[in-house]
Design a protein around this motif. Structure first.
Motif, short mmCIF file in Angstrom:
data_model
loop_
_atom_site.label_atom_id
_atom_site.label_comp_id
_atom_site.label_asym_id
_atom_site.label_seq_id
_atom_site.Cartn_x
_atom_site.Cartn_y
_atom_site.Cartn_z
N PHE A 142 -10.01 4.81 -4.84
CA PHE A 142 -9.80 4.25 -3.75
C PHE A 142 -8.27 3.74 -3.53
O PHE A 142 -7.52 4.19 -4.67
CB PHE A 142 -10.39 2.84 -3.54
N ASP B 211 -7.61 0.26 0.88
CA ASP B 211 -9.06 -0.04 0.82
C ASP B 211 -9.48 -1.34 0.27
O ASP B 211 -10.28 -2.12 0.86
CB ASP B 211 -9.65 1.19 -0.06
N ASN C 86 -14.60 5.38 3.88
CA ASN C 86 -15.14 5.12 2.60
C ASN C 86 -15.97 6.06 1.95
O ASN C 86 -17.01 6.61 2.53
CB ASN C 86 -15.68 3.66 2.69
N ASN D 82 -8.84 11.67 0.82
CA ASN D 82 -10.03 11.35 1.66
C ASN D 82 -9.81 11.66 3.15
O ASN D 82 -8.91 11.05 3.75
CB ASN D 82 -10.41 10.10 1.23
N ASP E 135 0.83 -1.19 -0.09
CA ASP E 135 -0.03 0.06 -0.06
C ASP E 135 0.95 1.33 0.05
O ASP E 135 0.74 2.10 -0.77
CB ASP E 135 -0.89 0.05 1.12
N ASN F 115 -3.47 3.31 5.87
CA ASN F 115 -4.31 4.57 5.82
C ASN F 115 -4.15 5.28 6.98
O ASN F 115 -4.11 6.55 6.75
CB ASN F 115 -5.62 4.08 5.72
N ASP G 143 -6.20 8.52 -2.19
CA ASP G 143 -6.79 7.49 -2.95
C ASP G 143 -6.57 7.75 -4.54
O ASP G 143 -6.58 9.02 -4.64
CB ASP G 143 -8.23 7.89 -2.73
N PHE H 163 -11.46 -4.20 2.52
CA PHE H 163 -12.66 -4.95 2.15
C PHE H 163 -12.49 -6.28 2.32
O PHE H 163 -13.35 -7.10 2.71
CB PHE H 163 -12.99 -4.33 0.59
#
Length: 156
Positions: free
Chosen positions: A132, A136, A52, A48, A15, A105, A117, A140
């Motif tokens: 995203f 993310d 979400n 963001n 990430d 994040n 994002d 999920f």
């Protein structure tokens, strides 16, 4: 718990590496957008400050720190859960995905004040306005995996 750690570690690393590459190397923060495989895959920079889809979005420092704290609480709760009711290998991988993504994040909120994002996917004539990131996706998949393989307790 080694599986949780290593899955979380590699998820976090992937990430952060993807965000560094896109935000800094490709300079998406200034360019704003890059079409990769239009219209299916595009890079669209979005900061963001909420959760979400921008829910609970606000530019206040309080919201930022509440969301950081909430991420740590959720990571702790997942670790406690898989320690108390140890799932199989798939459940441990799911927990690692969720924790690694959440911590990815969190680092964004520390570094930038918001989550970076950048992935935007559109298909079948439906325009998707949301972006995203890898974290993310991991959160999920991890949450879904914990629902499926989250422990030894089975519904009867």
């Amino acid at each position: 718990m080694t599986t949780v750690f290593w899955t979380g570690f590699w998820t976090f690393l992937l990430d952060q590496a993807s965000k560094y590459y896109v935000v800094h190397y490709l300079d998406l923060r200034l360019r704003g957008e890059i079409d990769v495989l239009p219209p299916f895959l595009n890079l669209r920079m979005a900061w963001n400050t909420g959760i979400n889809f921008g829910l609970m979005s606000g530019n206040s420092d309080l919201a930022r720190w509440v969301l950081i704290g909430l991420a740590f609480v959720i990571c702790g709760a997942v670790l406690y859960w898989v320690h108390k009711d140890r799932p199989g290998r798939m459940g441990l991988i799911a927990a690692g995905l969720m924790i690694g993504g959440a911590l990815g994040n969190v680092v964004d909120r520390f570094l930038y004040g918001a989550v970076a994002d950048f992935l935007n996917m559109t298909c079948c004539g439906i325009s998707n306005p949301y972006a995203f990131n890898v974290a993310d996706i991991a959160i999920f998949i991890g949450a879904f995996g914990l629902v499926l393989w989250g422990g030894s307790q089975k519904a009867t």
